[in-house]
Design an enzyme around this catalytic site. Structure first.
Site, PDB file in Angstrom:
ATOM      1  N   ASN A  69      61.789  -1.384 113.703  1.00 33.90           N
ATOM      2  CA  ASN A  69      60.596  -1.886 113.021  1.00 33.90           C
ATOM      3  C   ASN A  69      60.356  -0.968 111.833  1.00 33.90           C
ATOM      4  O   ASN A  69      60.275   0.246 112.005  1.00 33.90           O
ATOM      5  CB  ASN A  69      59.400  -1.844 113.992  1.00 33.90           C
ATOM      6  CG  ASN A  69      58.081  -2.137 113.308  1.00 33.90           C
ATOM      7  OD1 ASN A  69      58.046  -2.829 112.289  1.00 33.90           O
ATOM      8  ND2 ASN A  69      57.004  -1.628 113.865  1.00 33.90           N
ATOM      9  N   GLY A  70      60.254  -1.546 110.630  1.00 34.47           N
ATOM     10  CA  GLY A  70      60.008  -0.713 109.447  1.00 34.47           C
ATOM     11  C   GLY A  70      60.955  -1.069 108.321  1.00 34.47           C
ATOM     12  O   GLY A  70      61.589  -2.133 108.349  1.00 34.47           O
TER      13      GLY A  70
ATOM     14  N   TRP B  56      59.704  -9.742 112.209  1.00 31.94           N
ATOM     15  CA  TRP B  56      59.013 -10.241 111.019  1.00 31.94           C
ATOM     16  C   TRP B  56      59.907  -9.827 109.857  1.00 31.94           C
ATOM     17  O   TRP B  56      60.051  -8.646 109.558  1.00 31.94           O
ATOM     18  CB  TRP B  56      57.629  -9.606 110.905  1.00 31.94           C
ATOM     19  CG  TRP B  56      56.805 -10.181 109.796  1.00 31.94           C
ATOM     20  CD1 TRP B  56      56.055 -11.304 109.830  1.00 31.94           C
ATOM     21  CD2 TRP B  56      56.646  -9.637 108.482  1.00 31.94           C
ATOM     22  NE1 TRP B  56      55.439 -11.509 108.621  1.00 31.94           N
ATOM     23  CE2 TRP B  56      55.783 -10.501 107.772  1.00 31.94           C
ATOM     24  CE3 TRP B  56      57.148  -8.516 107.830  1.00 31.94           C
ATOM     25  CZ2 TRP B  56      55.405 -10.273 106.450  1.00 31.94           C
ATOM     26  CZ3 TRP B  56      56.775  -8.290 106.509  1.00 31.94           C
ATOM     27  CH2 TRP B  56      55.913  -9.160 105.837  1.00 31.94           C
TER      28      TRP B  56
ATOM     29  N   HIS C 162      34.323 -21.453  83.901  1.00 29.26           N
ATOM     30  CA  HIS C 162      35.206 -20.705  83.005  1.00 29.26           C
ATOM     31  C   HIS C 162      36.677 -20.926  83.350  1.00 29.26           C
ATOM     32  O   HIS C 162      37.497 -20.018  83.215  1.00 29.26           O
ATOM     33  CB  HIS C 162      34.847 -19.216  83.048  1.00 29.26           C
ATOM     34  CG  HIS C 162      33.457 -18.942  82.578  1.00 29.26           C
ATOM     35  ND1 HIS C 162      33.035 -19.190  81.280  1.00 29.26           N
ATOM     36  CD2 HIS C 162      32.360 -18.499  83.243  1.00 29.26           C
ATOM     37  CE1 HIS C 162      31.765 -18.883  81.167  1.00 29.26           C
ATOM     38  NE2 HIS C 162      31.313 -18.472  82.343  1.00 29.26           N
TER      39      HIS C 162
ATOM     40  N   LYS D 251      50.524  -9.707 112.570  1.00 28.26           N
ATOM     41  CA  LYS D 251      49.219  -9.095 112.824  1.00 28.26           C
ATOM     42  C   LYS D 251      49.132  -7.684 112.284  1.00 28.26           C
ATOM     43  O   LYS D 251      48.112  -7.270 111.754  1.00 28.26           O
ATOM     44  CB  LYS D 251      48.989  -9.090 114.337  1.00 28.26           C
ATOM     45  CG  LYS D 251      47.686  -8.482 114.763  1.00 28.26           C
ATOM     46  CD  LYS D 251      46.629  -9.528 114.891  1.00 28.26           C
ATOM     47  CE  LYS D 251      45.249  -8.978 115.045  1.00 28.26           C
ATOM     48  NZ  LYS D 251      44.298  -9.738 114.238  1.00 28.26           N
TER      49      LYS D 251
ATOM     50  N   ARG E 276      53.245  -9.509 116.542  1.00 30.89           N
ATOM     51  CA  ARG E 276      53.703  -8.596 115.498  1.00 30.89           C
ATOM     52  C   ARG E 276      54.748  -9.249 114.594  1.00 30.89           C
ATOM     53  O   ARG E 276      55.110  -8.694 113.548  1.00 30.89           O
ATOM     54  CB  ARG E 276      54.305  -7.337 116.127  1.00 30.89           C
ATOM     55  CG  ARG E 276      53.346  -6.593 117.020  1.00 30.89           C
ATOM     56  CD  ARG E 276      54.001  -5.356 117.577  1.00 30.89           C
ATOM     57  NE  ARG E 276      54.128  -4.348 116.540  1.00 30.89           N
ATOM     58  CZ  ARG E 276      53.204  -3.441 116.273  1.00 30.89           C
ATOM     59  NH1 ARG E 276      52.105  -3.400 116.971  1.00 30.89           N
ATOM     60  NH2 ARG E 276      53.377  -2.571 115.307  1.00 30.89           N
TER      61      ARG E 276
ATOM     62  N   GLU F 272      36.654 -14.175 102.216  1.00 33.27           N
ATOM     63  CA  GLU F 272      37.196 -14.109 103.574  1.00 33.27           C
ATOM     64  C   GLU F 272      37.423 -15.525 104.139  1.00 33.27           C
ATOM     65  O   GLU F 272      38.422 -15.788 104.809  1.00 33.27           O
ATOM     66  CB  GLU F 272      36.254 -13.275 104.468  1.00 33.27           C
ATOM     67  CG  GLU F 272      36.519 -13.320 105.953  1.00 33.27           C
ATOM     68  CD  GLU F 272      37.903 -12.851 106.403  1.00 33.27           C
ATOM     69  OE1 GLU F 272      38.661 -12.320 105.584  1.00 33.27           O
ATOM     70  OE2 GLU F 272      38.226 -13.075 107.581  1.00 33.27           O
TER      71      GLU F 272
ATOM     72  N   GLU G  54      45.541 -18.749 105.511  1.00 31.20           N
ATOM     73  CA  GLU G  54      46.369 -18.116 106.544  1.00 31.20           C
ATOM     74  C   GLU G  54      46.793 -19.105 107.627  1.00 31.20           C
ATOM     75  O   GLU G  54      47.954 -19.158 108.000  1.00 31.20           O
ATOM     76  CB  GLU G  54      45.572 -17.013 107.260  1.00 31.20           C
ATOM     77  CG  GLU G  54      45.572 -15.660 106.605  1.00 31.20           C
ATOM     78  CD  GLU G  54      44.759 -14.654 107.419  1.00 31.20           C
ATOM     79  OE1 GLU G  54      45.272 -13.576 107.658  1.00 31.20           O
ATOM     80  OE2 GLU G  54      43.610 -14.945 107.809  1.00 31.20           O
TER      81      GLU G  54
ATOM     82  N   LYS H 154      40.999 -17.151 105.448  1.00 31.12           N
ATOM     83  CA  LYS H 154      41.205 -17.750 106.773  1.00 31.12           C
ATOM     84  C   LYS H 154      41.885 -19.113 106.633  1.00 31.12           C
ATOM     85  O   LYS H 154      42.815 -19.434 107.354  1.00 31.12           O
ATOM     86  CB  LYS H 154      39.884 -17.948 107.529  1.00 31.12           C
ATOM     87  CG  LYS H 154      39.234 -16.732 108.099  1.00 31.12           C
ATOM     88  CD  LYS H 154      39.839 -16.216 109.375  1.00 31.12           C
ATOM     89  CE  LYS H 154      40.865 -15.159 109.165  1.00 31.12           C
ATOM     90  NZ  LYS H 154      40.495 -13.872 108.675  1.00 31.12           N
TER      91      LYS H 154
ATOM     92  N   CYS I 167      57.442  -6.149 113.071  1.00 28.53           N
ATOM     93  CA  CYS I 167      58.289  -6.391 114.229  1.00 28.53           C
ATOM     94  C   CYS I 167      57.743  -5.679 115.464  1.00 28.53           C
ATOM     95  O   CYS I 167      57.056  -4.665 115.365  1.00 28.53           O
ATOM     96  CB  CYS I 167      59.685  -5.852 113.963  1.00 28.53           C
ATOM     97  SG  CYS I 167      60.378  -6.413 112.418  1.00 28.53           S
TER      98      CYS I 167
END
Ligand code: G6P
Length: 612
Positions: A105-106, A81, A508, A607, A30, A485, A492, A489, A2
């Site tokens: 926030n938290g 968030w 496998h 983020k 955020r 990576e 996401e 991407k 947040c």
């Protein structure tokens, strides 16, 4: 996570609503599940609140021309968030308790216990959030347990909270104050340029404030501050007044999207400069901090800890250290913090984080600081972050402010930092041919330019795969971490289920999933295992999968209608992983953009992840 915003000024001096909305817009990266503001109406000293699930833009529309008093000069706001309670109006901040309002926030970990206590005291909860206990508890201390003013009430509340938080609180009974507190989560106070107006700003980071002021202070963990138009006073954990340094924000960090449709594309294009800047600022034996060579000389092995994209930077670098004879273990921070780790003598702990505020990474670093490591090193893109303050040694990447949720230039500058760390350690041990090494590194930014020139080619390739549901990214050896990576991407930002596999592992299990609907993104470079990787690609073609082949010039691609080949040109030496990364960033970007998605603000993500 947040973002929190606040503004206070002398009565009627300016439009407080506009200010808070701008501060929220600046930190929407955020979190953007919901947004809200609350101010104290100066005509009658009562709280007025608006909340929406349509983001800050929606909030601006709701408040425009409405009853909402724009001239409030005591106002706090929030962009969320979601952690506790789904995104909805009732769970959107600010939360109110009879004349008090809070944004947070938290995560308050003991919220259940506090909720039970407060319900027994007669408080009614109207949300599913952990946050609501903060406002009721402060109301309880302020009004019922008669501890005096808002500041004292907040101090008592903070004593009872467990978990991580940065919050702001306002009260109708003290219409010229905002009280803020932080533990674990970041919070900064901006100092207005017009002293007569007594303007102060509050935000989760200095970047957010920079639209209004360059002067700011960063609160330390466990600080509580009382802010009014007359000034601010900061108290430490013992309630003693403390002074925190006033810092100046570097305005060069503040840039818009320019000609680009999204920040992500802009940030992909900024990578040559970001890498150059990181290299330029790192010349010299003390690039990792004063006297670091004295420590590096004794490094026998490394433990690297990070999350998300930063974790994949660590995975990429792992082999570089091993190649130099330095054993290297890489851990996800969320696992590391709760696992038993064997720390042998001479082990250097390295934490990597773009933001330097990721809760799991910070907790891992805290654990490492209390363990028998040789020392701790933080690699970070923010020189004022909690990570930088907590690590013994630091290296600041010069990516510049990264705004898109999906990390791009931060990743390649982290790789740069890790390459430099290899050099720093081996140089301290007297093992390295420094000139050749630096020569190769300095050549990479220039080699990135032709790769960026493939933008249109990659966009056209991406257009073919907009309807796929699942993808495997495959590569061998040093291409495997890049595949990891690349898959991250794609999932996401394009919402396509994507996994990375070492190409030899497909047989496998994963081969069972190959059919014409499955996309395989294969990375094939010119090395001693090229033929092996190509055989794995053939196995996929034989089973009807669609393949996008990112291939190094000179390697002969398999001929098949189901293969689309993108020639990346030559990928010499150390440049290989940097350049293939850029190709995969562009691929994910174009798939997402062509699908019409909001590339910079993918659903459910944020983020800076400041909760566990
Ligand atoms: C979030 C972001 C990722 C980032 C990760 C770690 O998940 O969305 O882009 O890689 O956090 O963040 P850090 O700031 O610690 O590198």
């Amino acid at each position: 996570m947040c973002g929190i915003a606040g503004f206070i000024a002398a009565p009627n001096s300016t439009n407080g609503l506009d200010t808070v909305l701008t501060l929220l817009t600046n930190q929407e990266y955020r979190g953007y599940d919901s947004a809200g503001v609350v101010g104290i109406d100066p005509t009658n000293n009562t709280l007025v609140r608006e909340r929406t699930c349509d983001g800050v833009r929606g909030l601006a529309q709701m408040t425009e021309g409405s009853h909402f008093p724009t001239h409030c000069c005591v106002m706090i706001g929030h962009t969320r968030w979601a952690t506790h309670g789904k995104p909805s109006i009732r769970n959107a901040h600010p939360h109110i308790s009879e004349g008090l309002a809070v944004v947070h926030n938290g995560i308050i970990e003991n919220h259940e216990v506090l909720r039970t206590f407060l319900i027994e005291k007669g408080y009614t909860f109207t949300s599913d959030t952990d946050t609501e206990v903060i406002v009721h508890l402060t109301q309880y201390h302020l009004v019922w347990s008669s501890h005096g003013d808002l500041l004292t009430a907040v101090q008592h509340t903070v004593d009872q909270l467990e978990g991580a938080f940065a919050f702001e609180i306002i009260a109708e009974s003290e219409p010229e104050h905002i009280v803020v507190a932080r533990r674990g989560n970041p919070l900064v106070i901006g100092i207005g340029e017009n002293v007569l107006r007594g303007e102060f700003y509050i935000a989760s980071d200095a970047f957010a404030l920079s639209s209004h002021t360059t002067q700011y202070v960063v609160l330390n963990d466990n600080d509580i501050a009382d802010i009014s138009p007359h000034g601010y006073t900061i108290y430490d954990t013992d309630g003693m007044e403390v002074v925190r340094e006033i810092r100046t924000y570097n305005m060069q960090e503040r840039t818009g999207k320019g000609e680009y449709a999204y920040f992500m594309l802009k940030e992909i294009y900024e990578q040559p400069d970001a890498m150059r800047n990181t290299l330029m600022k790192s010349v010299g034996v003390n690039a990792f901090g004063p006297h670091s060579p004295r420590i590096f000389e004794h490094v026998e092995q490394l433990h690297i800890v990070a999350c998300g994209t930063s974790y994949y930077a660590a995975r990429t670098a792992q082999q570089w250290f091993i190649d130099m004879g330095i054993p290297c273990n890489v851990h996800m921070a969320s696992e590391y913090r709760y696992s038993r780790v064997l720390v042998r003598p001479g082990t250097l702990f390295v934490a990597i984080s773009q933001s330097g505020e990721t809760a799991d990474t910070l907790a891992a670093l805290q654990k490492a600081n209390g363990s028998a490591y040789l020392s701790t090193l933080g690699i970070c893109n923010s020189d004022e972050s909690s990570l930088v303050r907590a690590a013994n040694y630091t290296f600041i990447t010069q990516a510049g402010h990264e705004q898109s949720v999906a990390s791009t230039k931060a990743f390649t500058t982290q790789l740069t930092a890790l390459r430099l760390l290899v050099l720093a350690i081996t140089r301290a041990k007297g093992w390295c041919d420094e000139d050749a090494y630096m020569g190769e590194l300095f050549a990479i930014p220039q080699r990135m330019e032709p790769l960026l020139g493939l933008n249109t080619v990659i966009r056209e390739a991406a257009r073919r795969y907009l309807n796929v549901q699942s993808a495997f990214f495959i590569g061998r050896g040093d291409m495997y971490p890049i595949a990891l990576e690349g898959a991250l991407k794609l999932k996401e930002i394009a919402y396509i289920h994507a996994e990375a596999y070492p190409a030899g592992e497909l047989k496998h299990g994963p081969l069972a999933l190959i059919d014409p609907h499955m996309l395989i993104v294969a990375l094939v470079t010119d090395d001693d295992i090229t033929e092996k990787t190509l055989s794995n690609v053939q196995e996929v073609i034989a089973r009807g999968g669609q393949v996008v082949l990112f291939i190094e010039q000179g390697v002969l691609p398999p001929v098949s209608d189901s293969v689309h080949t993108i020639n990346l040109g030559l990928l010499p030496g150390m440049s290989k992983q940097f350049l293939t990364t850029i190709a995969l960033q562009l691929f994910a970007y174009h798939v997402a953009d062509l699908k019409g998605l909001d590339v910079d603000r993918p659903r459910n993500l944020a983020k800076s992840v400041t909760v566990e």
